[in-house]
Design an enzyme around this catalytic site. Sequence first.
Site, PDB file in Angstrom:
ATOM      1  N   GLU A 153       0.798  -1.236   0.000  1.00 27.02           N
ATOM      2  CA  GLU A 153       0.000   0.000   0.000  1.00 27.02           C
ATOM      3  C   GLU A 153       0.832   1.288   0.000  1.00 27.02           C
ATOM      4  O   GLU A 153       0.581   2.196   0.789  1.00 27.02           O
ATOM      5  CB  GLU A 153      -0.976  -0.014   1.187  1.00 27.02           C
ATOM      6  CG  GLU A 153      -1.894  -1.223   1.160  1.00 27.02           C
ATOM      7  CD  GLU A 153      -2.891  -1.283   2.325  1.00 27.02           C
ATOM      8  OE1 GLU A 153      -2.797  -0.464   3.240  1.00 27.02           O
ATOM      9  OE2 GLU A 153      -3.776  -2.163   2.286  1.00 27.02           O
ATOM     10  N   ASN A 194       2.313  -5.053  -3.260  1.00 27.94           N
ATOM     11  CA  ASN A 194       0.902  -5.400  -3.023  1.00 27.94           C
ATOM     12  C   ASN A 194       0.097  -4.139  -2.699  1.00 27.94           C
ATOM     13  O   ASN A 194       0.546  -3.283  -1.937  1.00 27.94           O
ATOM     14  CB  ASN A 194       0.845  -6.358  -1.818  1.00 27.94           C
ATOM     15  CG  ASN A 194      -0.505  -7.002  -1.595  1.00 27.94           C
ATOM     16  OD1 ASN A 194      -1.055  -7.635  -2.493  1.00 27.94           O
ATOM     17  ND2 ASN A 194      -1.046  -6.868  -0.383  1.00 27.94           N
ATOM     18  N   HIS A 230     -10.235  -6.076  -2.731  1.00 32.74           N
ATOM     19  CA  HIS A 230     -11.324  -5.783  -1.784  1.00 32.74           C
ATOM     20  C   HIS A 230     -12.419  -5.034  -2.552  1.00 32.74           C
ATOM     21  O   HIS A 230     -12.302  -3.829  -2.789  1.00 32.74           O
ATOM     22  CB  HIS A 230     -10.815  -4.920  -0.628  1.00 32.74           C
ATOM     23  CG  HIS A 230      -9.816  -5.611   0.235  1.00 32.74           C
ATOM     24  ND1 HIS A 230     -10.157  -6.689   1.035  1.00 32.74           N
ATOM     25  CD2 HIS A 230      -8.490  -5.413   0.423  1.00 32.74           C
ATOM     26  CE1 HIS A 230      -9.075  -7.099   1.694  1.00 32.74           C
ATOM     27  NE2 HIS A 230      -8.054  -6.345   1.333  1.00 32.74           N
ATOM     28  N   GLU A 259      -6.129 -10.626  -1.681  1.00 31.97           N
ATOM     29  CA  GLU A 259      -6.997 -10.394  -0.509  1.00 31.97           C
ATOM     30  C   GLU A 259      -8.463 -10.291  -0.921  1.00 31.97           C
ATOM     31  O   GLU A 259      -9.200  -9.418  -0.433  1.00 31.97           O
ATOM     32  CB  GLU A 259      -6.575  -9.111   0.232  1.00 31.97           C
ATOM     33  CG  GLU A 259      -5.100  -9.075   0.597  1.00 31.97           C
ATOM     34  CD  GLU A 259      -4.691  -7.878   1.444  1.00 31.97           C
ATOM     35  OE1 GLU A 259      -5.577  -7.149   1.935  1.00 31.97           O
ATOM     36  OE2 GLU A 259      -3.476  -7.675   1.613  1.00 31.97           O
ATOM     37  N   ASP A 261     -12.220 -10.134  -1.323  1.00 31.33           N
ATOM     38  CA  ASP A 261     -13.515 -10.242  -0.647  1.00 31.33           C
ATOM     39  C   ASP A 261     -14.464  -9.273  -1.338  1.00 31.33           C
ATOM     40  O   ASP A 261     -14.040  -8.357  -2.032  1.00 31.33           O
ATOM     41  CB  ASP A 261     -13.450 -10.057   0.878  1.00 31.33           C
ATOM     42  CG  ASP A 261     -12.787  -8.784   1.358  1.00 31.33           C
ATOM     43  OD1 ASP A 261     -12.632  -7.844   0.557  1.00 31.33           O
ATOM     44  OD2 ASP A 261     -12.437  -8.718   2.553  1.00 31.33           O
TER      45      ASP A 261
HETATM   46  C1  XIL Z   1      -6.580  -6.384   8.078  1.00 26.98           C
HETATM   47  C2  XIL Z   1      -6.963  -7.582   8.933  1.00 26.98           C
HETATM   48  O1  XIL Z   1      -7.856  -8.378   8.208  1.00 26.98           O
HETATM   49  C3  XIL Z   1      -7.565  -7.144  10.243  1.00 26.98           C
HETATM   50  O2  XIL Z   1      -7.781  -8.254  11.108  1.00 26.98           O
HETATM   51  C4  XIL Z   1      -6.652  -6.129  10.927  1.00 26.98           C
HETATM   52  O3  XIL Z   1      -7.258  -5.655  12.111  1.00 26.98           O
HETATM   53  C5  XIL Z   1      -6.353  -4.977   9.997  1.00 26.98           C
HETATM   54  O4  XIL Z   1      -5.775  -5.480   8.803  1.00 26.98           O
HETATM   55  N1  XIL Z   1      -5.106  -4.670   3.494  1.00 26.98           N
HETATM   56  C6  XIL Z   1      -4.108  -5.490   3.982  1.00 26.98           C
HETATM   57  C7  XIL Z   1      -4.387  -6.373   5.139  1.00 26.98           C
HETATM   58  O5  XIL Z   1      -3.010  -5.552   3.397  1.00 26.98           O
HETATM   59  O6  XIL Z   1      -3.257  -6.594   5.928  1.00 26.98           O
HETATM   60  C8  XIL Z   1      -5.532  -5.858   5.987  1.00 26.98           C
HETATM   61  O7  XIL Z   1      -5.836  -6.832   6.968  1.00 26.98           O
HETATM   62  C9  XIL Z   1      -6.732  -5.549   5.115  1.00 26.98           C
HETATM   63  C10 XIL Z   1      -6.389  -4.495   4.094  1.00 26.98           C
END
Ligand code: XIL
Length: 342
Positions: A153, A194, A230, A259, A261
Amino acid sequence: MLRTLLAVLVAVPTMLVVVPAATANDHGLRDVAKRPLVGTAVDMSALANDPTYKAAIAREFNTVTPENVMKWETVEPQQGLTDFSQGDALVRFARANHQVVRGHTLVWHSQLPAWLTSGTFTNRELEAILRRHIFEEAGHFRGRIYAWDVVNEAFNEDGTLRDTIWLRALGPDYIAKAFIWAHKADPHAKLYYNDYNLESIGPKSDAALALVRQLKARHVPIDGVGFQGHLGIQYPYPDTFGDNLERFAAAGFDVAITEADVRMVLPVTPEKLATQATYFGDMMRSCAAVRRCVTFTLWGFTDKYSWVPGFFAGEGAATPLDEAFHPKPAYFALRDALARAG
Ligand code: XIL
């Protein structure tokens, strides 16, 4: 493939007994296609306490990512006191279940330990701290991590670099340095950049592509780019996702959905679940269509442990299995997309 091979090896010495390749793992998403590997983020306390959760991870997935336990705040809660025990537990679980591990994440602006964020360090000290962290963590897991999210990020939505402790202390070259250090610490791990909102072709993904191209041109060791994925059904599906993955692959990078969802504004309705299924299916198809799309990881696979309700007020139901581990339409959409991938 591995299991077929094992079955043959077991069968050969006797020549009479045909040992079936079928195991408890034979009916998960992991068994549907050779590529991409299919994975999930793992909540380590759920893994320890919920046998249904644990069995589902073993059954469904062949790659796993620690949701939190390899983040800096967990691995070095006090300066100089490292604790990799929970990451080690995940690595052991993965090995026992013939899964690879995506390490997440070495350099990020979030989930940093308090001693670091509230400390008063000089820029030179911060550089030494970051270097040491990367050598310690990637060195600790050396040889046991398939791929590291080295930098997470780093970009704003407009494609400028995010203002972080690392940008301020080291300047823009913190990214190149992180990859060089990670490669020295674990020469065989694939190293990834990432980010989120990287799915569409636009300012943010253009900037990421320009960055990774520059790194490659400078012979900085970088292998891949992770697209977090996401999504939410209240936003349009990122239609350029497939083309975007393709252009990164064409530039010489492995790509991964890291990641995935798909959240929705609650309450859940059958219509929303149907829309969610098309988003998941489309993401999987986009990955499957690109040869260099090697892994597809869900950020949690059951609504029982998803991070979404805690972070997006009024939203949830973002994963393919409901709270009772029953498959939603999204699960079948993922399976069908994988089946077509072959
Ligand atoms: C999130 C986790 O899912 C949570 O449990 C935590 O409290 C915060 O982080 N991008 C990422 C992940 O790269 O590491 C994040 O994970 C979600 C967004």
